[in-house]
Design a protein around this motif. Structure first.
Motif, short mmCIF file in Angstrom:
data_model
loop_
_atom_site.label_atom_id
_atom_site.label_comp_id
_atom_site.label_asym_id
_atom_site.label_seq_id
_atom_site.Cartn_x
_atom_site.Cartn_y
_atom_site.Cartn_z
N GLN A 1 0.81 -1.22 0.00
CA GLN A 1 0.00 0.00 0.00
C GLN A 1 0.85 1.28 0.00
OE1 GLN A 1 -0.99 -2.78 2.02
NE2 GLN A 1 -2.21 -3.22 0.21
N LEU A 2 2.13 1.16 -0.26
CA LEU A 2 2.99 2.33 -0.34
C LEU A 2 2.47 3.30 -1.39
CD1 LEU A 2 6.51 0.64 -0.40
CD2 LEU A 2 5.58 2.01 1.48
N LYS A 3 2.56 4.59 -1.08
CA LYS A 3 2.23 5.62 -2.06
C LYS A 3 3.53 5.92 -2.81
CE LYS A 3 0.03 10.06 -2.60
NZ LYS A 3 -0.66 11.18 -1.98
N ASN B 1 2.29 -2.63 -10.53
CA ASN B 1 0.87 -2.96 -10.62
C ASN B 1 0.66 -4.47 -10.70
OD1 ASN B 1 -1.93 -2.04 -10.94
ND2 ASN B 1 -1.75 -2.88 -12.99
N GLN B 2 1.47 -5.15 -11.49
CA GLN B 2 1.35 -6.61 -11.62
C GLN B 2 1.69 -7.33 -10.33
OE1 GLN B 2 4.07 -7.27 -14.85
NE2 GLN B 2 2.65 -6.49 -16.40
N ASN B 3 2.42 -6.65 -9.45
CA ASN B 3 2.85 -7.26 -8.19
C ASN B 3 2.08 -6.73 -6.99
OD1 ASN B 3 5.31 -9.20 -8.59
ND2 ASN B 3 5.51 -7.57 -10.10
N ASP C 1 -1.07 2.16 -5.40
CA ASP C 1 -1.07 3.63 -5.31
C ASP C 1 0.18 4.18 -6.00
OD1 ASP C 1 -1.41 6.28 -4.69
OD2 ASP C 1 -1.76 5.95 -2.55
N ILE C 2 0.12 4.26 -7.32
CA ILE C 2 1.28 4.62 -8.14
C ILE C 2 0.95 5.91 -8.89
CG2 ILE C 2 2.83 3.88 -9.99
CD1 ILE C 2 1.59 0.96 -9.31
N THR C 3 1.83 6.90 -8.76
CA THR C 3 1.67 8.16 -9.48
C THR C 3 2.83 8.31 -10.46
OG1 THR C 3 0.53 9.22 -7.65
CG2 THR C 3 1.53 10.67 -9.28
N LEU C 4 2.49 8.65 -11.69
CA LEU C 4 3.47 8.87 -12.74
C LEU C 4 3.42 10.33 -13.16
CD1 LEU C 4 2.52 5.82 -15.00
CD2 LEU C 4 4.22 5.90 -13.16
N ILE C 5 4.58 10.96 -13.25
CA ILE C 5 4.60 12.32 -13.78
C ILE C 5 5.61 12.42 -14.91
CG2 ILE C 5 3.75 13.43 -11.68
CD1 ILE C 5 6.57 14.37 -11.08
N ASP C 6 5.25 13.21 -15.91
CA ASP C 6 6.15 13.50 -17.02
C ASP C 6 5.79 14.87 -17.56
OD1 ASP C 6 8.05 11.31 -18.75
OD2 ASP C 6 7.65 13.24 -19.70
N ILE C 7 6.76 15.51 -18.17
CA ILE C 7 6.56 16.86 -18.70
C ILE C 7 6.09 16.86 -20.16
CG2 ILE C 7 8.94 17.22 -19.49
CD1 ILE C 7 8.75 20.06 -18.26
N ILE D 1 -3.13 3.43 -11.01
CA ILE D 1 -2.10 4.29 -11.60
C ILE D 1 -2.68 5.64 -11.98
CG2 ILE D 1 -0.46 4.53 -13.51
CD1 ILE D 1 -0.23 1.45 -13.51
N ARG D 2 -2.09 6.68 -11.41
CA ARG D 2 -2.51 8.05 -11.68
C ARG D 2 -1.42 8.72 -12.51
NH1 ARG D 2 -2.49 12.82 -7.57
NH2 ARG D 2 -0.88 11.48 -6.72
N ILE D 3 -1.82 9.45 -13.55
CA ILE D 3 -0.88 10.05 -14.49
C ILE D 3 -1.07 11.57 -14.48
CG2 ILE D 3 -0.21 10.15 -16.93
CD1 ILE D 3 -1.67 7.25 -17.00
N ILE D 4 0.04 12.30 -14.31
CA ILE D 4 -0.03 13.76 -14.23
C ILE D 4 1.01 14.37 -15.16
CG2 ILE D 4 0.14 15.77 -12.72
CD1 ILE D 4 -0.38 13.88 -10.34
N GLU D 5 0.55 15.29 -16.00
CA GLU D 5 1.47 16.06 -16.84
C GLU D 5 1.89 17.29 -16.06
OE1 GLU D 5 1.43 18.75 -20.89
OE2 GLU D 5 0.02 17.06 -20.77
N ILE D 6 3.15 17.30 -15.64
CA ILE D 6 3.64 18.41 -14.81
C ILE D 6 5.16 18.39 -14.79
CG2 ILE D 6 3.67 17.13 -12.62
CD1 ILE D 6 2.51 19.70 -11.29
N ASP D 7 5.74 19.55 -14.58
CA ASP D 7 7.18 19.64 -14.32
C ASP D 7 7.41 19.11 -12.91
OD1 ASP D 7 9.69 20.78 -13.32
OD2 ASP D 7 9.67 22.02 -15.12
#
Length: 193
Positions: free
Chosen positions: A39-41, A57-59, A63-69, A87-93
């Motif tokens: 349950q780690l963030k 996710n397969q394991n 609570d996984i957050t992905l960020i990319d610019i 899986i949460r995806i955020i477009e951000i610096d």
């Protein structure tokens, strides 16, 4: 020198993604396999194709957050992980992101930043982690002509990270892909109290 959103977008559009090995890094999957609490963030900054997120996710990590610019990277990730509630995806610096995490995974993000931003990187990691948070991943233990990627060396990394983190391990890894064998350091740090 910093690299703009447009710079990384052009890399994606031209498919100049030499950092992409096509699967989760063996050093990181080895680390992930030893994590007990599912349950780690978790944050993966500058995540690219986010193979490590797939592996998490397969394991059983939820609570996984992905960020990319780069918008093209985000578009790809939104398609890849559509309807995935873990899986949460955020477009951000990265430097504009404000949240708290238990664990941050480093995979080819540090080496993509200009070396003049390395102290800022460590400070931002400190800001993004809970008081007992951890940072783990891979760093290049070699020099490059030009960049990105930008290289470095283990002694400089120890000095840099020890300002804000207790270094649990920082050693050359036996889990590199063949093309990077002998040129990567795996590190695992815990935020100083």
């Amino acid at each position: 020198m910093t690299f703009s959103k447009e710079f990384w977008e052009e890399k994606w559009l031209s498919k100049s993604t030499g950092w992409d090995i096509g699967y989760a890094s063996p050093a990181l999957t080895h680390f992930i396999d030893r994590l007990e609490y599912r349950q780690l963030k978790i944050l993966i900054p500058g995540c690219g194709n986010a193979y490590e997120a797939e592996y998490l996710n397969q394991n059983g990590f939820t609570d996984i957050t992905l960020i990319d610019i780069a918008p093209e990277a985000i578009k790809h990730l939104n398609h890849k992980f559509q309807n995935n509630p873990n899986i949460r995806i955020i477009e951000i610096d990265f430097f504009d992101h404000v949240e708290k995490y238990d664990l941050i995974l480093e995979q080819t993000f540090f080496c993509a930043l200009s070396p003049v931003l390395r102290s800022d990187y460590v400070f931002k990691m400190k800001e993004l982690l809970h008081s007992s948070g951890e940072l783990a991943g891979l760093l290049f233990n070699r020099d490059f002509d030009g960049g990105p990627p930008f290289g470095g060396h283990i002694d400089a990394y120890r000095n840099l990270f020890s300002q804000s983190f207790d270094i649990l391990s920082m050693e050359p890894t036996d889990f590199s892909i063949p093309e990077r064998k002998g040129s990567e350091v795996f590190f695992h740090c815990k935020l100083k109290p």
